[in-house]
Design an enzyme around this catalytic site. Structure first.
Site, PDB file in Angstrom:
ATOM      1  N   LEU A  94       7.722 -23.708 -68.469  1.00 46.33           N
ATOM      2  CA  LEU A  94       7.653 -22.322 -68.039  1.00 46.33           C
ATOM      3  C   LEU A  94       7.745 -21.468 -69.299  1.00 46.33           C
ATOM      4  O   LEU A  94       8.482 -21.799 -70.226  1.00 46.33           O
ATOM      5  CB  LEU A  94       8.811 -21.975 -67.091  1.00 46.33           C
ATOM      6  CG  LEU A  94       8.867 -22.708 -65.744  1.00 46.33           C
ATOM      7  CD1 LEU A  94      10.113 -22.292 -64.976  1.00 46.33           C
ATOM      8  CD2 LEU A  94       7.622 -22.429 -64.917  1.00 46.33           C
ATOM      9  N   ASP A  95       7.010 -20.365 -69.325  1.00 49.25           N
ATOM     10  CA  ASP A  95       7.109 -19.469 -70.465  1.00 49.25           C
ATOM     11  C   ASP A  95       8.540 -18.961 -70.617  1.00 49.25           C
ATOM     12  O   ASP A  95       9.304 -18.920 -69.643  1.00 49.25           O
ATOM     13  CB  ASP A  95       6.173 -18.270 -70.280  1.00 49.25           C
ATOM     14  CG  ASP A  95       4.712 -18.670 -70.235  1.00 49.25           C
ATOM     15  OD1 ASP A  95       4.382 -19.732 -70.796  1.00 49.25           O
ATOM     16  OD2 ASP A  95       3.915 -17.928 -69.646  1.00 49.25           O
ATOM     17  N   LYS A  96       8.880 -18.538 -71.819  1.00 49.35           N
ATOM     18  CA  LYS A  96      10.234 -18.057 -72.104  1.00 49.35           C
ATOM     19  C   LYS A  96      10.708 -17.037 -71.078  1.00 49.35           C
ATOM     20  O   LYS A  96      11.828 -17.138 -70.559  1.00 49.35           O
ATOM     21  CB  LYS A  96      10.280 -17.440 -73.506  1.00 49.35           C
ATOM     22  CG  LYS A  96      11.596 -16.769 -73.849  1.00 49.35           C
ATOM     23  CD  LYS A  96      11.536 -16.054 -75.183  1.00 49.35           C
ATOM     24  CE  LYS A  96      12.825 -15.285 -75.458  1.00 49.35           C
ATOM     25  NZ  LYS A  96      12.767 -14.542 -76.751  1.00 49.35           N
TER      26      LYS A  96
ATOM     27  N   THR B 178       9.468 -16.369 -68.072  1.00 52.62           N
ATOM     28  CA  THR B 178       9.229 -16.722 -66.675  1.00 52.62           C
ATOM     29  C   THR B 178      10.443 -17.481 -66.169  1.00 52.62           C
ATOM     30  O   THR B 178      10.930 -18.395 -66.830  1.00 52.62           O
ATOM     31  CB  THR B 178       7.964 -17.592 -66.532  1.00 52.62           C
ATOM     32  OG1 THR B 178       6.832 -16.851 -66.950  1.00 52.62           O
ATOM     33  CG2 THR B 178       7.764 -18.033 -65.089  1.00 52.62           C
TER      34      THR B 178
ATOM     35  N   ARG C 129      -0.811 -15.685 -65.769  1.00 50.40           N
ATOM     36  CA  ARG C 129      -0.921 -14.405 -66.465  1.00 50.40           C
ATOM     37  C   ARG C 129      -2.359 -14.134 -66.899  1.00 50.40           C
ATOM     38  O   ARG C 129      -2.866 -13.015 -66.750  1.00 50.40           O
ATOM     39  CB  ARG C 129       0.026 -14.395 -67.659  1.00 50.40           C
ATOM     40  CG  ARG C 129       1.480 -14.598 -67.270  1.00 50.40           C
ATOM     41  CD  ARG C 129       2.354 -15.022 -68.451  1.00 50.40           C
ATOM     42  NE  ARG C 129       2.423 -13.971 -69.460  1.00 50.40           N
ATOM     43  CZ  ARG C 129       2.983 -14.161 -70.661  1.00 50.40           C
ATOM     44  NH1 ARG C 129       3.491 -15.336 -70.996  1.00 50.40           N
ATOM     45  NH2 ARG C 129       3.016 -13.160 -71.531  1.00 50.40           N
TER      46      ARG C 129
END
Length: 347
Positions: free
Chosen positions: A158-160, A162, A257
């Protein structure tokens, strides 16, 4: 030979040797290797066959070669390749990583898997500028045995900024099992997102994603990218924006995104792919919860997978975090007030 009780893991001291069962006669060498050395992916085993680290009766072979039954498979890796299989995303050996007490909520844990609800702001892998304080550092502290699992068991990211659910493999067998589920698109990953614009009721975005041709730090829809498929459904409409439920079929970097921006509905708060607040109605853009929302409004709220040990389908849920909950409540209040204002003008 029964290979289900313990992983067959090569070491630099002794090779792992397994006799091919007669029942596998006629199968490809790489397929049999995947059955025998099931702690490693088939792609990795194919490369080791080509490089001569996995031999047949002491001789090098080809992945497409057919076995007859009775051959002796031998797998022995040099120390540098062993280190690579147990490294983090940047190739740094896990044995050199610092185990730290990093806070992350545990949703489920047993001897095989760990499911966490990652808070926004927590980086998953060490990287330049973030060598400590990451989820990986915390996992090594939480379960020291994860030093023996590739990337400390992290199989998807997961992105930082998110938040939400991700699964960690606690054993080599579980790691291989989960990676195969991801590759076969069998793991269900559902997200909640708040986007700008009058989004359609539902839809599917099928557009390849790769590195942006000019900005290498960004991803973009590009003909040279890898296939990427995202499904979305509008859950609740607000004034000039909406909450949507998103399901991933593939797992490309920044996929949701990039895809939502590509069709004109960027996520609120997205610092890289987002749209300015000026595109929102003034009464929405001026709301404190909207103006001060400083991350992409994205949360992984549901995770479905086949348990590596029981082979049963299991599902986990995580409610929206407080910041997204406040955001949606504020947007709902604005929408309701707008309806009341419209009704009063009609009187």
């Amino acid at each position: 030979m029964d290979t289900t009780e313990s992983p067959l893991v090569a070491s630099s001291d002794e090779p792992i040797e397994v006799r091919v069962s007669p029942e596998w006669s006629g199968k490809r060498l790489d397929a049999v290797a995947a059955l025998v050395f099931h702690s490693y992916s088939r792609n990795r085993l194919q490369s080791w066959i080509a490089e001569g680290y996995l031999t047949v009766n002491g001789q090098t072979g080809r992945s497409k070669d057919k076995v007859l039954g009775g051959e002796l498979l031998s797998l022995q890796l040099p120390p540098d390749l062993l280190a690579e299989t147990l490294a983090d995303a940047q190739g740094t050996s896990l044995s050199s990583m610092v185990a730290e007490a990093v806070e992350f909520p545990v949703v489920f844990e047993d001897a095989h898997i760990l499911v966490i609800n990652k808070p926004a702001g927590l980086v998953m892998h060490p990287a330049p500028g973030n060598r400590t304080g990451t989820l990986l550092n915390g996992l090594l502290h939480h379960s020291p045995s994860l030093v023996n699992v590739p990337r400390a068991g992290i199989v998807h990211r997961l992105d930082k900024d998110t938040s939400g659910l991700c699964v960690v493999a606690k054993t080599l067998e579980s790691h291989t099992h989960l990676v195969r589920q991801l590759q076969a698109r069998e793991m269900g990953r559902n997200y909640s997102a708040v986007v700008v614009g009058e989004v359609p009721i539902n839809g599917t975005i099928d557009a390849p994603i790769g590195r942006h041709p000019r900005d290498r730090k960004r991803m973009a829809v590009t003909d040279s990218g890898k296939d990427a498929i995202t499904h979305f459904e509008c859950v609740e409409r607000y004034r000039g924006c909406a909450r949507v439920s998103v399901k991933l079929e593939t797992g490309r970097t920044h996929q949701i995104r990039v895809h939502m921006t590509h069709i004109g509905y960027a996520l609120i708060g997205d610092p890289v792919y987002g749209r300015r607040l000026s595109v929102l109605p003034r009464q929405v853009a001026n709301v404190e919860a909207v103006a001060n929302f400083n991350r992409q409004a994205l949360h992984a709220h549901k995770l479905t997978l086949v348990h590596p040990a029981t082979e049963e389908t299991v599902s986990f849920d995580a409610p929206m975090p407080a910041d997204m909950d406040r955001l949606c409540t504020a947007l709902q209040n604005v929408a309701e007030q707008a309806l009341r204002d419209d009704a009063s003008k009609e009187r």
